[in-house]
Motif scaffolding. Structure first.
Motif, mmCIF file in Angstrom:
data_model
loop_
_atom_site.group_PDB
_atom_site.id
_atom_site.type_symbol
_atom_site.label_atom_id
_atom_site.label_comp_id
_atom_site.label_asym_id
_atom_site.label_seq_id
_atom_site.Cartn_x
_atom_site.Cartn_y
_atom_site.Cartn_z
ATOM 1 N N HIS A 239 0.769 -1.148 -0.036
ATOM 2 C CA HIS A 239 0.139 0.345 0.350
ATOM 3 C C HIS A 239 1.137 1.753 -0.034
ATOM 4 O O HIS A 239 2.081 1.733 0.883
ATOM 5 N N THR A 403 -7.769 0.283 1.914
ATOM 6 C CA THR A 403 -7.367 0.415 -0.205
ATOM 7 C C THR A 403 -7.718 -1.013 -0.331
ATOM 8 O O THR A 403 -7.666 -1.832 -0.320
ATOM 9 N N ARG A 426 -3.000 0.691 -3.823
ATOM 10 C CA ARG A 426 -3.156 -1.024 -3.352
ATOM 11 C C ARG A 426 -2.600 -1.596 -4.803
ATOM 12 O O ARG A 426 -3.455 -1.900 -5.533
#
Length: 468
Positions: A239, A403, A426
């Protein structure tokens, strides 16, 4: 211009789940969802999380009790949210039985101070799985279940975290903010709350019979060879939250064609830029078609045959779709991607488009939503998330907890306090490393040497704690 998520962890003690119903009796009725609400792709719980610092003027108040009481009051006005979804057979059409059973509420305490979390937060936020009632997932079973889950977590410093999950079939982003605003008005004791009264009227976006499809809806057509994707559920994901301040946006704008340079929004510019960079980072074959999907709000004038009334909190959006061969998208200048994005938004903004989407969904019995080789983006910078104030002041962070499928452009600041757009991404780990390199390469190529040092500094020291 980038930040990695904080790795801090801390214990959270949760109380028992409780059901909070409306503070007063509400109608027992059945309410049909619209054909925009009733899409399989929306059958999941969308999360949001808000971090609040302590406030000396509220020292005598318990945020758990304040919010719990306000929730009961807000549900009097938004009483369908206290009901349960039922599925009509054989069509699987969703309807709300307004039972007044209530929503799930959890009281919790965390052994952490707000200062321990740092000044800049971005999804996935630290320990999100302990701050939300339910596991995060892009799909979920939503029938015969509570429609909202709330957890209020006190912090050692006197601050607190408000986490919630709501069934996406019941509300879109604008509708969620409307409900949260009403909730905070009740918490603050605003006279006449909620100021904006909720409106149901889901028939506005329900197809007539036979359905009248007036536009082409390529956004629901699968791309060729959908199994040929570079993102799979088995991947190990990384991420990162990329920050675009005025310097970065000016650099991107300088590469836009003259016809779009002054008219393209920040969202358009960053969306087109990230689509190209993400496509390059994932390493698709040159002939692979890749797609961009954009949420288009139907509350804006001319996107609906009938005006969506103020207070409508259901799903009122369409997807705009652009596609291109991966090789051409990456080889051609930014203006090519930007033009495709702008044209896609224009098509989805035509009068009656959202009603046509409703008819398309009804006629095809909720067609599956294609995800392969697709980048889905949404602009929530104007949604008012940082104005969600329970009386303790504006949140330090307000937005998605994690995400997942969609990428939300959010309000954000870098470590220097400069305001801009935060873009949490992501991706598989190796693709994420390539994306960072691609962004650095692209942005530094767009600016003069005197500006490059500033942009390079932002790239290395981003808004969320870590360095590239």
């Amino acid at each position: 211009m980038a930040g990695a998520p904080s790795l801090i962890t801390f214990p959270v003690r949760r109380g028992e789940r409780q059901l909070v119903g409306p503070a007063r009796p509400t109608p027992y009725v059945f309410k049909m969802l619209s054909d925009i609400d009733d899409q399989d792709v929306l059958r999941f719980y969308r999360s949001g999380i808000f971090f609040y610092r302590s406030n000396a003027s509220k020292a005598a108040l318990d945020p758990v009790k304040v919010i719990k009481s306000a929730l009961a009051e807000a549900l009097v006005h938004f009483y369908p949210l206290a009901g349960r979804l039922r599925e009509l057979q054989p069509t699987r059409k969703l309807v709300v039985e307004c039972t007044g059973e209530g929503v799930v509420f959890v009281e919790a305490d965390a052994d952490v101070r707000m200062d321990d979390l740092g000044d800049s937060l971005a999804p996935p936020v630290p320990c999100y799985d302990k701050l939300l009632c339910e596991p995060e997932s892009p799909t979920a079973f939503v029938v015969d279940r509570p429609l909202i889950y709330v957890q209020v977590t006190r912090l050692r410093c006197g601050g607190f975290i408000f986490g919630f999950q709501i069934c996406h079939c019941m509300a879109d982003g604008m509708g969620i903010v409307q409900f949260l605003t009403a909730l905070t008005e009740c918490a603050r004791g605003v006279p006449g709350a909620p100021i904006v009264r909720p409106v149901w009227e889901r028939e506005l976006l329900t197809a007539s019979w036979p359905p009248e499809i007036t536009h082409d809806h390529q956004e629901y057509a699968p791309l060729p060879n959908p199994g040929k994707d570079m993102v799979t559920p088995s991947d190990v994901f990384a991420h990162h939250a990329f920050f675009f301040g005025p310097s970065e946006i000016d650099a991107i704008r300088s590469q836009a064609p003259p016809t779009l340079r002054s008219t393209a929004s920040r969202f358009d510019l960053v969306g087109a830029f990230m689509w190209r960079c993400r496509t390059a980072a994932l390493g698709f074959d040159p002939d692979d078609a890749v797609r961009l999907h954009i949420f288009v709000n139907a509350r804006v004038r001319n996107r609906s045959r009938r005006t969506v009334p103020t207070g409508y909190y259901g799903n009122a959006f369409a997807f705009a779709a652009a596609s291109a061969p991966a090789g051409e998208l990456c080889r051609r200048p930014l203006g090519y991607a930007l033009q495709l994005l702008v044209e896609a938004k224009a098509r989805a903004s035509q009068e009656g488009y959202v009603q046509s989407v409703a008819s398309f969904n009804a006629a095809h019995r909720r067609p599956p939503f294609p995800k392969a080789r697709t980048y889905l983006i949404s602009d929530v910078t104007q949604a008012g998330l940082l104005a969600v104030d329970f009386g303790w002041g504006r949140p330090l962070y307000g937005g998605p907890a994690t995400t997942m499928l969609a990428t939300f452009h959010q309000e954000g600041r870098n470590e220097a306090g400069e305001a801009g757009i935060l873009v949490p991404i992501r991706l598989p780990t190796l693709a994420m490393e390539r994306l960072k390199q691609q962004l650095r390469k692209e942005l530094l190529a767009y600016v003069a040497i005197k500006t490059a040092d500033k942009i390079d500094s932002n790239l290395v020291t981003g808004p969320n704690l870590a360095k590239l």
